[in-house]
Design a protein around this motif. Structure first.
Motif, short mmCIF file in Angstrom:
data_model
loop_
_atom_site.label_atom_id
_atom_site.label_comp_id
_atom_site.label_asym_id
_atom_site.label_seq_id
_atom_site.Cartn_x
_atom_site.Cartn_y
_atom_site.Cartn_z
N CYS A 77 0.83 -1.21 0.00
CA CYS A 77 0.00 0.00 0.00
C CYS A 77 0.86 1.26 0.00
O CYS A 77 0.58 2.21 -0.72
CB CYS A 77 -0.94 0.00 1.20
SG CYS A 77 -2.25 -1.22 1.11
N THR A 83 -4.33 -0.59 -3.07
CA THR A 83 -5.39 -0.03 -2.22
C THR A 83 -5.77 -1.02 -1.12
O THR A 83 -5.60 -2.23 -1.27
CB THR A 83 -6.65 0.31 -3.04
OG1 THR A 83 -7.11 -0.89 -3.66
CG2 THR A 83 -6.34 1.35 -4.09
N ILE A 84 -6.28 -0.45 -0.05
CA ILE A 84 -6.79 -1.29 1.04
C ILE A 84 -8.23 -0.89 1.29
O ILE A 84 -8.54 0.28 1.45
CB ILE A 84 -5.92 -1.19 2.30
CG1 ILE A 84 -6.36 -2.21 3.33
CG2 ILE A 84 -5.91 0.20 2.87
CD1 ILE A 84 -5.31 -2.59 4.33
#
Length: 108
Positions: A77, A83-84
């Motif tokens: 990330c 993306t998280i």
């Protein structure tokens, strides 16, 4: 005993480095990251094999894999722009909780 825990965390650090090199190797098409995968995993496995002399293998492996997963996701990330999502974050919390529970279970 501290020596074995330090070896476990050394194993984790090199496993994370090896995993990150997988991304940079571009499917083994780049020479240096491809070589580093094997170097880093070799050091990781060697450190882990010594660490499990005094740490329960189930606990050591849970910590090795759990901390490794959380580290790789975090680094991906931060440095790779991955993306998280909330679901990923929740899943990571479950992994962390599992590692903590196994660690306590190994000490009882």
């Amino acid at each position: 005993m501290l020596k074995y825990w330090l070896l476990l965390y050394t194993a984790i650090a090199f496993e994370v480095c090896g995993t990150m090199c997988m991304k940079f190797s571009n499917g083994f098409s780049r020479l240096l990251p491809s070589i580093l995968i094997f170097v880093f995993y070799g050091i990781s496995f060697a450190s882990m094999s010594v660490a499990v002399r005094k740490i329960d293998v189930g606990v050591a492996y849970a910590i090795w894999s759990g901390v490794g997963i959380v580290s790789v996701v975090s680094l991906s990330c931060i440095f790779l722009g991955e993306t998280i999502t909330m679901f990923k974050a929740f899943s990571l919390l479950i992994i962390i909780a599992g590692v903590i529970c196994l660690n306590f279970a190994g000490n009882s």
